[in-house]
Motif scaffolding. Structure first.
Motif, PDB file in Angstrom:
ATOM      1  N   ARG A   1      13.049 -28.110   1.102  1.00  0.00           N
ATOM      2  CA  ARG A   1      12.691 -28.777   2.355  1.00  0.00           C
ATOM      3  C   ARG A   1      11.196 -29.094   2.452  1.00  0.00           C
ATOM      4  O   ARG A   1      10.794 -29.967   3.213  1.00  0.00           O
ATOM      5  CB  ARG A   1      13.094 -27.919   3.551  1.00  0.00           C
ATOM      6  CG  ARG A   1      14.587 -27.922   3.835  1.00  0.00           C
ATOM      7  CD  ARG A   1      14.917 -27.134   5.067  1.00  0.00           C
ATOM      8  NE  ARG A   1      16.338 -27.184   5.363  1.00  0.00           N
ATOM      9  CZ  ARG A   1      16.908 -28.114   6.102  1.00  0.00           C
ATOM     10  NH1 ARG A   1      16.167 -29.073   6.630  1.00  0.00           N
ATOM     11  NH2 ARG A   1      18.214 -28.097   6.326  1.00  0.00           N
ATOM     12  N   ARG A   2      10.390 -28.406   1.712  1.00  0.00           N
ATOM     13  CA  ARG A   2       8.941 -28.593   1.814  1.00  0.00           C
ATOM     14  C   ARG A   2       8.428 -29.768   0.997  1.00  0.00           C
ATOM     15  O   ARG A   2       7.330 -30.258   1.247  1.00  0.00           O
ATOM     16  CB  ARG A   2       8.238 -27.303   1.360  1.00  0.00           C
ATOM     17  CG  ARG A   2       8.568 -26.102   2.225  1.00  0.00           C
ATOM     18  CD  ARG A   2       8.083 -24.813   1.616  1.00  0.00           C
ATOM     19  NE  ARG A   2       8.797 -24.488   0.380  1.00  0.00           N
ATOM     20  CZ  ARG A   2       8.634 -23.364  -0.307  1.00  0.00           C
ATOM     21  NH1 ARG A   2       7.791 -22.452   0.148  1.00  0.00           N
ATOM     22  NH2 ARG A   2       9.300 -23.139  -1.429  1.00  0.00           N
TER      23      ARG A   2
ATOM     24  N   TRP B   1      10.151 -30.474   9.647  1.00  0.00           N
ATOM     25  CA  TRP B   1       9.966 -29.196   8.957  1.00  0.00           C
ATOM     26  C   TRP B   1       9.588 -28.096   9.954  1.00  0.00           C
ATOM     27  O   TRP B   1      10.146 -26.993   9.912  1.00  0.00           O
ATOM     28  CB  TRP B   1       8.911 -29.364   7.879  1.00  0.00           C
ATOM     29  CG  TRP B   1       8.280 -28.110   7.355  1.00  0.00           C
ATOM     30  CD1 TRP B   1       6.966 -27.765   7.431  1.00  0.00           C
ATOM     31  CD2 TRP B   1       8.921 -27.034   6.651  1.00  0.00           C
ATOM     32  NE1 TRP B   1       6.740 -26.554   6.823  1.00  0.00           N
ATOM     33  CE2 TRP B   1       7.926 -26.073   6.339  1.00  0.00           C
ATOM     34  CE3 TRP B   1      10.230 -26.778   6.266  1.00  0.00           C
ATOM     35  CZ2 TRP B   1       8.211 -24.894   5.667  1.00  0.00           C
ATOM     36  CZ3 TRP B   1      10.518 -25.598   5.588  1.00  0.00           C
ATOM     37  CH2 TRP B   1       9.523 -24.671   5.295  1.00  0.00           C
TER      38      TRP B   1
END
Length: 413
Positions: free
Chosen positions: A126-127, A194
């Motif tokens: 996800r980063r 995020w």
């Protein structure tokens, strides 16, 4: 260390200087090696000077064997010279530098393409997307992540519609190298998603929250003890972010083992996005504004060129399409804009046609009213004729469609 300013030089110079100390076979940690070298050099400057010249000759032999690039020797030399200058070791630098190879000033690499970046952000972490979108649209160095908190990112909206069009970043906040830059709406959206994802798992997001943190367990399955807790975030350092990028490059097939004799990949893992930003932004922005948003020193111009933050932002907005990675979104946005423009044109044409029709109807009504008035006058003039003649006239008027039955009856009365 007092003489180092930029975060990257703080990280790189000690390591480069240690290559020279290792060449001299001085034992111990870097600090112990440095102290021993300093003490001996103060006793014998000629030894220190000859040692450095021998080190340069040794590195030049490595260049001939294809082990390192010529510019690497200059990097070793700069770090060693700074250490000596900061410790009052007065060597003959003009004499030593005569033996340095010219080297290539610019590295023989390129910026990544849009297609390569699109493939990179598909990596299942996800980063990766907020990291890559931010670096590609702002040109920040990898070391900037060590300073970046949520309070350093502020969205910029369109006053008319309230739509986010970009975001402002404060880079190296609190450091003497602090500067500002901008990121695209796409990059800000990925960062916001995020942060929202983290909040959904119980993390308390605040202005002081680090933008990048460690991962945590999102299911009940015990994957690994390496995963942290969602509610106890640990800052992810720039070295960790660089490892994520490098891992993604290999996993996504964008890196392969180098051929024999080749020392570098086509584009650098982290610095390549800085080149991507500069290469694309300068297509539409003023070059000096690009330098400002990259934190570069613009020399004497800094004393005279004083653009406002808004002026730089407006210049940056010209480049947002070129810096947006998701091609579908850019194409969709352009299509929407084109459709809006076409709709406006169509509305203008339709309004014009309607006005023409209204004018025609108005003219016809006026003509019809005039005709009615003339006929009424005519009928009044023949009021003296007998009843049979009146009925005959009325019958002809009805048959010819000039009047309806209900219009004639009052006249006949």
């Amino acid at each position: 260390m007092y003489g180092l300013r930029a975060p990257d030089t703080i990280r790189q110079y000690p390591r480069r200087f240690q290559y020279f100390l290792n060449f001299l076979s001085i034992p111990g940690t870097l600090e112990e090696q440095a102290k021993q070298f300093t003490l001996r050099a103060r006793e014998n400057l000629e030894w220190a000077q000859k040692s450095l010249m021998s080190f340069i000759d040794y590195q030049k032999e490595r260049v001939k064997r294809g082990e390192i690039a010529e510019s690497t020797i200059t990097n070793y030399y700069k770090a060693t010279k700074l250490f000596c200058v900061m410790n009052d070791l007065m060597l003959n630098w003009k004499k030593i530098s005569r033996g340095l190879p010219s080297g290539r000033r610019a590295a023989n690499d390129r910026a990544p393409t849009i297609e390569e970046i699109q493939k990179l952000v598909e990596y299942p972490d996800r980063r990766i997307k907020p990291v890559i979108y931010t670096m590609a649209s702002s040109g920040i160095r990898i070391g900037a992540w060590d300073y970046l908190r949520w309070k350093h990112i502020k969205p910029i909206t369109n006053n008319k519609e309230g739509q986010i069009i970009a975001a402002k970043l404060i880079v190296y906040s609190g450091d003497r190298e602090e500067y500002y830059c901008f990121i695209t709406a796409e990059a800000y959206t990925s960062l916001k998603e995020w942060m929202d994802f983290r909040a959904s798992y119980g993390e308390k997001i605040s202005e002081e929250s680090w933008v990048m943190r460690d991962l945590w367990q999102t299911t009940n399955v015990d994957h690994s003890s390496k995963l942290g807790l969602a509610t106890c975030p640990k800052k992810l350092k720039s070295t960790g972010i660089k490892r994520i990028i490098e891992r993604a490059l290999w996993e996504q097939g964008l890196r392969s083992p180098l051929a024999k004799g080749v020392k570098r990949h086509e584009w650098k893992a982290a610095h390549g996005f800085r080149k991507f930003y500069k290469s694309r932004a300068e297509q539409v922005m003023k070059p000096i504004n690009v330098e400002i948003t990259m934190g570069h020193d613009i020399g004497i111009s800094a004393s005279y060129y004083k653009p406002t933050e808004r002026e730089v932002m407006e210049d940056y907005l010209k480049a947002t399409d070129l810096l947006t990675i998701s091609g579908d979104k850019v194409a969709l946005r352009k299509q929407v804009a084109e459709l809006k423009e076409k709709t406006k044109d169509n509305e203008y044409i339709i309004k014009g046609k309607l006005q023409e029709k209204e004018d025609e109807i108005k003219t016809i009504k006026e003509q019809f009213n005039s005709m009615q008035s003339q006929i009424r006058s005519l009928i009044s003039a023949v009021g003296c004729i007998n009843e049979i003649d009146k009925k005959e006239v009325a019958k002809q008027l009805i048959e010819n469609g000039v009047y309806k039955q209900e219009d004639i009856e009052p006249v006949q009365g």
